[in-house]
Design an enzyme around this catalytic site. Sequence first.
Site, PDB file in Angstrom:
ATOM      1  N   MET A   1     -10.540 -40.135  11.406  1.00  0.00           N
ATOM      2  CA  MET A   1     -10.910 -39.008  10.547  1.00  0.00           C
ATOM      3  C   MET A   1     -12.220 -39.323   9.844  1.00  0.00           C
ATOM      4  O   MET A   1     -12.308 -40.264   9.060  1.00  0.00           O
ATOM      5  CB  MET A   1      -9.794 -38.714   9.539  1.00  0.00           C
ATOM      6  CG  MET A   1      -8.529 -38.155  10.179  1.00  0.00           C
ATOM      7  SD  MET A   1      -7.171 -37.883   9.010  1.00  0.00           S
ATOM      8  CE  MET A   1      -6.515 -39.566   8.861  1.00  0.00           C
TER       9      MET A   1
ATOM     10  N   CYS B   1     -13.749 -33.323  18.906  1.00  0.00           N
ATOM     11  CA  CYS B   1     -14.376 -32.816  17.684  1.00  0.00           C
ATOM     12  C   CYS B   1     -15.255 -31.612  17.999  1.00  0.00           C
ATOM     13  O   CYS B   1     -16.127 -31.692  18.867  1.00  0.00           O
ATOM     14  CB  CYS B   1     -15.195 -33.912  17.005  1.00  0.00           C
ATOM     15  SG  CYS B   1     -15.941 -33.378  15.450  1.00  0.00           S
TER      16      CYS B   1
ATOM     17  N   HIS C   1      -4.839 -33.480  21.189  1.00  0.00           N
ATOM     18  CA  HIS C   1      -4.683 -32.634  20.006  1.00  0.00           C
ATOM     19  C   HIS C   1      -4.194 -31.287  20.517  1.00  0.00           C
ATOM     20  O   HIS C   1      -4.893 -30.613  21.267  1.00  0.00           O
ATOM     21  CB  HIS C   1      -6.022 -32.491  19.272  1.00  0.00           C
ATOM     22  CG  HIS C   1      -5.920 -31.759  17.975  1.00  0.00           C
ATOM     23  ND1 HIS C   1      -6.819 -31.934  16.950  1.00  0.00           N
ATOM     24  CD2 HIS C   1      -5.018 -30.859  17.515  1.00  0.00           C
ATOM     25  CE1 HIS C   1      -6.482 -31.170  15.925  1.00  0.00           C
ATOM     26  NE2 HIS C   1      -5.390 -30.507  16.260  1.00  0.00           N
TER      27      HIS C   1
ATOM     28  N   ASN D   1      -1.260 -35.223  19.051  1.00  0.00           N
ATOM     29  CA  ASN D   1      -1.843 -35.179  17.717  1.00  0.00           C
ATOM     30  C   ASN D   1      -1.881 -33.727  17.263  1.00  0.00           C
ATOM     31  O   ASN D   1      -1.963 -32.827  18.074  1.00  0.00           O
ATOM     32  CB  ASN D   1      -3.257 -35.799  17.777  1.00  0.00           C
ATOM     33  CG  ASN D   1      -4.095 -35.529  16.539  1.00  0.00           C
ATOM     34  OD1 ASN D   1      -5.212 -35.027  16.638  1.00  0.00           O
ATOM     35  ND2 ASN D   1      -3.580 -35.860  15.380  1.00  0.00           N
TER      36      ASN D   1
ATOM     37  N   GLY E   1      -0.816 -31.579  13.339  1.00  0.00           N
ATOM     38  CA  GLY E   1       0.230 -30.951  12.545  1.00  0.00           C
ATOM     39  C   GLY E   1       1.483 -31.764  12.301  1.00  0.00           C
ATOM     40  O   GLY E   1       2.454 -31.238  11.753  1.00  0.00           O
TER      41      GLY E   1
ATOM     42  N   ARG F   1      -3.999 -35.922   8.876  1.00  0.00           N
ATOM     43  CA  ARG F   1      -4.139 -35.677   7.435  1.00  0.00           C
ATOM     44  C   ARG F   1      -2.930 -36.106   6.625  1.00  0.00           C
ATOM     45  O   ARG F   1      -3.067 -36.591   5.498  1.00  0.00           O
ATOM     46  CB  ARG F   1      -4.426 -34.193   7.200  1.00  0.00           C
ATOM     47  CG  ARG F   1      -5.835 -33.789   7.572  1.00  0.00           C
ATOM     48  CD  ARG F   1      -5.985 -32.286   7.640  1.00  0.00           C
ATOM     49  NE  ARG F   1      -5.271 -31.733   8.799  1.00  0.00           N
ATOM     50  CZ  ARG F   1      -5.038 -30.449   8.989  1.00  0.00           C
ATOM     51  NH1 ARG F   1      -5.421 -29.579   8.081  1.00  0.00           N
ATOM     52  NH2 ARG F   1      -4.410 -30.027  10.074  1.00  0.00           N
TER      53      ARG F   1
END
Length: 327
Positions: free
Chosen positions: A12, A93, A165, A205, A207, A228
């Site tokens: 991150m 990204c 993701h 990845n 959530g 996060r």
Amino acid sequence: MTHSCRLSVAPMLDWTDRHCRYFHRLLSAQTLLYTEMVTTGAIIHGRGDFLAYNQEEHPVALQFGGSNPKDLAHCAKLAQERGYDEINLNVGCPSDRVQNGRFGACLMGEPDLVAECVAAMRAVVDIPVTVKTRIGIDDQDSYEFLTQFIATVAEKGGCEQFTIHARKAWLSGLSPKENREIPPLDYPRAYQIKRDFPHLTIAVNGGVKSLEEAKLHLQHLDGVMIGREAYQNPYLLAEVDQQIFGLETPVKKRSQVIHEMMPYIERELSQGTHLGHMTRHMLGLFQNMPGARQWRRHISENAHKPGAGLEVVEQALAKIPYQELGV
């Protein structure tokens, strides 16, 4: 592979620096930690040491941003020489800054180039070279698009491990933050990739907010990457070794983690590191507990002051009700 991707903390930007990773390692010995994304340009042309980390961080993976196979191979050799356990290529990204450099999620549209990049790195290192990607980009979001990408990078590039993701990325119109929240999650698509490519190591990845959720994903996949939530609620990591890796080591108390962090903070302060650069990663340690707000406020208001030292952390800890320190 000498380490496991069973549970990892996502790379991150602006968050998972070496101070954050040292702190997270105190919470879990087994969790795989990732660096922030580092561009090949920064490593080759930048001033400063972009590969610095603490030996205590192992297992630790270095994430690259780049699309030039020669540059990536050069940087991969440096990474292996420095002792990193894994190299990861960012193909997820979606920010404009990343696209302008021709890396990140836009590379999903160039699977042959990604395969060439992976092959170039694998040719010069012995450590694993992995890829982090999305389930699609813009209107290229069919399952066939994803399978073609995975197949090409695996077969032509030799990549054996992917972290997916489970959202697609919009390359324009959404900010990076919105791209982490607005496109809907599609975990079953990642599960299907594992069924269709059983020989590959597949992690998911996006959530994931609890170890209970992680365990559900692990019924279908090889690994789970938490982003996060692990940063904003870091004590989530305290039970990873027991719940995810099956170890019988005791779960650390929050106060124990803080006391174990103190020598590191003291050492870094003596080398000129500002207190706030370290304590900002600790703000969420008491999330949802009595005194959490006072803990955050005291650190936030005082850690940036000139000469701020360990006393700021000790004073903040004193804001937590005594009975809460036993948990």
